[in-house]
Design a protein around this motif. Structure first.
Motif, PDB file in Angstrom:
ATOM      1  N   GLN A 165       0.849  -1.186   0.000  1.00 37.10           N
ATOM      2  CA  GLN A 165       0.000   0.000   0.000  1.00 37.10           C
ATOM      3  C   GLN A 165       0.887   1.240   0.000  1.00 37.10           C
ATOM      4  N   SER A 166       0.537   2.212  -0.820  1.00 39.69           N
ATOM      5  CA  SER A 166       1.239   3.487  -0.800  1.00 39.69           C
ATOM      6  C   SER A 166       0.651   4.341   0.320  1.00 39.69           C
ATOM      7  N   ALA A 208      11.661  -4.642  -3.204  1.00 37.68           N
ATOM      8  CA  ALA A 208      10.601  -4.294  -4.149  1.00 37.68           C
ATOM      9  C   ALA A 208       9.317  -4.019  -3.377  1.00 37.68           C
ATOM     10  N   ARG A 209       8.493  -3.168  -3.923  1.00 37.79           N
ATOM     11  CA  ARG A 209       7.232  -2.839  -3.262  1.00 37.79           C
ATOM     12  C   ARG A 209       6.226  -3.982  -3.428  1.00 37.79           C
ATOM     13  N   PRO A 210       5.629  -4.461  -2.343  1.00 40.29           N
ATOM     14  CA  PRO A 210       4.595  -5.501  -2.459  1.00 40.29           C
ATOM     15  C   PRO A 210       3.383  -4.972  -3.232  1.00 40.29           C
ATOM     16  N   THR A 211       2.665  -5.878  -3.859  1.00 38.18           N
ATOM     17  CA  THR A 211       1.557  -5.497  -4.730  1.00 38.18           C
ATOM     18  C   THR A 211       0.217  -5.984  -4.203  1.00 38.18           C
ATOM     19  N   VAL A 212      -0.833  -5.436  -4.791  1.00 37.57           N
ATOM     20  CA  VAL A 212      -2.190  -5.874  -4.472  1.00 37.57           C
ATOM     21  C   VAL A 212      -2.347  -7.362  -4.769  1.00 37.57           C
ATOM     22  N   ARG A 213      -1.795  -7.806  -5.876  1.00 38.06           N
ATOM     23  CA  ARG A 213      -1.903  -9.220  -6.237  1.00 38.06           C
ATOM     24  C   ARG A 213      -1.304 -10.116  -5.153  1.00 38.06           C
ATOM     25  N   GLN A 214      -0.124  -9.750  -4.672  1.00 34.12           N
ATOM     26  CA  GLN A 214       0.518 -10.553  -3.638  1.00 34.12           C
ATOM     27  C   GLN A 214      -0.305 -10.593  -2.352  1.00 34.12           C
ATOM     28  N   ALA A 215      -1.051  -9.536  -2.078  1.00 33.32           N
ATOM     29  CA  ALA A 215      -1.780  -9.442  -0.817  1.00 33.32           C
ATOM     30  C   ALA A 215      -3.126 -10.155  -0.843  1.00 33.32           C
ATOM     31  N   ARG A 237     -10.316   1.807  -9.844  1.00 36.43           N
ATOM     32  CA  ARG A 237      -9.933   0.438  -9.487  1.00 36.43           C
ATOM     33  C   ARG A 237      -8.475   0.392  -9.053  1.00 36.43           C
ATOM     34  N   MET A 238      -8.181  -0.497  -8.132  1.00 31.29           N
ATOM     35  CA  MET A 238      -6.793  -0.789  -7.806  1.00 31.29           C
ATOM     36  C   MET A 238      -6.149  -1.539  -8.973  1.00 31.29           C
ATOM     37  N   SER A 239      -4.820  -1.448  -9.040  1.00 32.51           N
ATOM     38  CA  SER A 239      -4.049  -2.188 -10.051  1.00 32.51           C
ATOM     39  C   SER A 239      -3.465  -3.437  -9.411  1.00 32.51           C
ATOM     40  N   TRP A 240      -3.553  -4.549 -10.100  1.00 35.05           N
ATOM     41  CA  TRP A 240      -3.054  -5.806  -9.548  1.00 35.05           C
ATOM     42  C   TRP A 240      -1.578  -5.738  -9.180  1.00 35.05           C
ATOM     43  N   ASP A 241      -0.765  -5.164 -10.031  1.00 37.36           N
ATOM     44  CA  ASP A 241       0.680  -5.284  -9.872  1.00 37.36           C
ATOM     45  C   ASP A 241       1.342  -4.008  -9.370  1.00 37.36           C
ATOM     46  N   ARG A 242       0.590  -3.230  -8.607  1.00 39.66           N
ATOM     47  CA  ARG A 242       1.116  -2.061  -7.922  1.00 39.66           C
ATOM     48  C   ARG A 242       0.625  -2.093  -6.476  1.00 39.66           C
ATOM     49  N   PRO A 243       1.252  -1.346  -5.587  1.00 42.74           N
ATOM     50  CA  PRO A 243       0.689  -1.235  -4.239  1.00 42.74           C
ATOM     51  C   PRO A 243      -0.684  -0.578  -4.298  1.00 42.74           C
ATOM     52  N   ALA A 290      -9.066  -5.205   2.661  1.00 45.13           N
ATOM     53  CA  ALA A 290      -8.496  -3.960   3.170  1.00 45.13           C
ATOM     54  C   ALA A 290      -7.517  -4.235   4.310  1.00 45.13           C
ATOM     55  N   ALA A 291      -7.879  -5.161   5.200  1.00 45.37           N
ATOM     56  CA  ALA A 291      -6.991  -5.498   6.318  1.00 45.37           C
ATOM     57  C   ALA A 291      -5.694  -6.126   5.821  1.00 45.37           C
ATOM     58  N   LEU A 292      -5.774  -6.976   4.810  1.00 48.37           N
ATOM     59  CA  LEU A 292      -4.568  -7.577   4.241  1.00 48.37           C
ATOM     60  C   LEU A 292      -3.692  -6.522   3.571  1.00 48.37           C
ATOM     61  N   LEU A 293      -4.325  -5.550   2.924  1.00 45.05           N
ATOM     62  CA  LEU A 293      -3.562  -4.473   2.302  1.00 45.05           C
ATOM     63  C   LEU A 293      -2.919  -3.559   3.345  1.00 45.05           C
ATOM     64  N   GLN A 294      -3.437  -3.570   4.550  1.00 47.92           N
ATOM     65  CA  GLN A 294      -2.801  -2.879   5.665  1.00 47.92           C
ATOM     66  C   GLN A 294      -1.675  -3.722   6.278  1.00 47.92           C
ATOM     67  N   GLY A 295      -1.639  -5.000   5.921  1.00 46.80           N
ATOM     68  CA  GLY A 295      -0.580  -5.861   6.424  1.00 46.80           C
ATOM     69  C   GLY A 295      -0.956  -6.702   7.622  1.00 46.80           C
ATOM     70  N   PHE A 296      -2.243  -6.773   7.955  1.00 52.85           N
ATOM     71  CA  PHE A 296      -2.667  -7.641   9.046  1.00 52.85           C
ATOM     72  C   PHE A 296      -2.690  -9.091   8.582  1.00 52.85           C
ATOM     73  N   PRO A 297      -2.462 -10.032   9.508  1.00 54.74           N
ATOM     74  CA  PRO A 297      -2.527 -11.450   9.147  1.00 54.74           C
ATOM     75  C   PRO A 297      -3.939 -11.844   8.702  1.00 54.74           C
ATOM     76  N   PRO A 298      -4.056 -12.910   7.920  1.00 51.60           N
ATOM     77  CA  PRO A 298      -5.364 -13.304   7.373  1.00 51.60           C
ATOM     78  C   PRO A 298      -6.425 -13.596   8.423  1.00 51.60           C
ATOM     79  N   ARG A 299      -6.034 -14.005   9.615  1.00 52.19           N
ATOM     80  CA  ARG A 299      -7.027 -14.356  10.631  1.00 52.19           C
ATOM     81  C   ARG A 299      -7.128 -13.309  11.738  1.00 52.19           C
TER      82      ARG A 299
END
Length: 352
Positions: A165-166, A188-195, A256-262, A292-301
């Motif tokens: 996330q930027s 490298a900056r993590p992306t929406v796709r990775q999250a 829309r968010m982009s898959w391969d960008r933050p 949204a929580a994953l894009l903030q970096g919180f764990p999946p659970r």
């Protein structure tokens, strides 16, 4: 020392605490005034002494007694005073500075540093705080207490520190009797796709945060379908909503968010496409609260209470501090404190 201790002020849903734990700190105490955020924090951090209280009412000596330490013995005092009064959106892009009572909570952070005399401090906030007189007062106070806060204050993007996330933030880190190395940027900056790309379909996943339904009018739903996938914006719409046709700014709404960008900055309006670029990259909906929580970096659970509905949960998520960003800046503090202990540096005295 085998244990590095910390206290989390303005704890919210626990993002700061999680990041400190990831950096090796044992968080002994946390303070949060909002009942829903307290319940969410307690669900995820049952080993931390949590006070539901207004920081303005907290006495440093009583706080230390509550966690079994004396002034001068705490390793790290960390906090993010509520930042709504300093944000550029709140101030209409800087053209107006509202009288926001929560702005003065920055001074309360300084008061508690003076009372507790921790070995190190960490404060995070919006970049707009850097131009406020209260930040100048805080830096001057910390410098007088022996913390090199002026050189330890920087504005950085969370995307450079492991967050998909930027998110530009002001970070202040300083330690007494120790030199802090800068936080290490990720290659490298993590992306929406990775999250979020591996999540099951929204609506039937069994995760309440991922399954909350959307309620859109037929017209708005049609407009969302018109926005091109993978980074498209509302400029492609055949018609504009009247509220947006009257203004020239806020270009990201219904984007829309982009898959391969933050992702863009996740805010408390992250569930609502009229609040920003919060549409899913290729599905005709806003991102879910779990996304949204994953894009903030919180764990999946990581659990977020839904007792006050979707909006209140979205506010908790959007107002949180990304844990990976915290960890990146807390790791150099932990290294410096351990090195200081190993070298036999004395505990800071109460008179500086």
């Amino acid at each position: 020392m085998s244990v590095l201790t910390a206290v989390d002020l303005f704890a919210g849903a626990g993002g700061l605490t999680l990041g400190l734990q990831q950096a090796g700190f044992t968080v002994l105490g946390a303070i949060e005034v909002d009942p829903l955020a307290c319940a969410t924090y307690a669900d995820n951090h049952d080993g931390v002494r949590l006070w539901q209280d207004d920081v303005r009412h907290v006495d440093g000596e009583q706080l230390m007694r509550g966690i079994g330490l004396r002034a001068g013995e705490l390793d790290l005092l960390a906090g993010c005073p509520p930042c709504q009064g300093f944000s550029t959106l709140r101030t209409l892009n800087g053209r107006q500075a509202p009288a926001e009572p929560r702005n003065d909570l920055v001074r309360e952070y300084g008061r508690l540093v003076a009372q507790l005399r921790p070995r190190a401090v960490l404060m995070e906030n919006v970049p707009g705080l850097a131009k406020d007189e209260r930040m100048d007062e805080l830096v001057e106070l910390l410098e007088g207490l022996g913390y090199p806060a002026r050189s330890g204050t920087r504005i950085m993007n969370a995307a450079d520190y492991g967050v998909p996330q930027s998110r530009r933030r002001l970070v202040l880190t300083a330690a007494r009797h120790a030199v802090l190395e800068p936080a290490v940027r990720t290659p490298a900056r993590p992306t929406v796709r990775q999250a979020i790309s591996r999540l099951p379909p929204a609506g039937s996943s069994g995760d309440p945060l991922h399954d909350l339904p959307e309620r859109r009018s037929a017209r708005v739903a049609d407009l969302i379908r018109q926005v091109p996938v993978d980074g498209g914006s509302r400029s492609a719409l055949r018609e504009q909503l009247s509220c947006h046709a009257r203004v020239d700014g806020f270009k990201d709404v219904y984007g829309r968010m982009s898959w391969d960008r933050p992702a863009p900055t996740i805010t408390g309006g992250c569930h609502n496409p009229s609040k920003g670029r919060f549409l899913h990259p290729d599905q005709h909906r806003a991102v879910t609260l779990r996304e949204a929580a994953l894009l903030q970096g919180f764990p999946p659970r990581y659990a977020f209470r839904l007792g006050r509905g979707k909006l209140a949960a979205a506010l908790m998520i959007g107002n949180a501090i990304p844990p990976a960003f915290v960890a990146a800046h807390a790791l150099p503090i932990a290294a410096a404190l351990r090195s200081s202990h190993a070298a036999g540096t004395p505990t800071p005295s109460l008179d500086g």
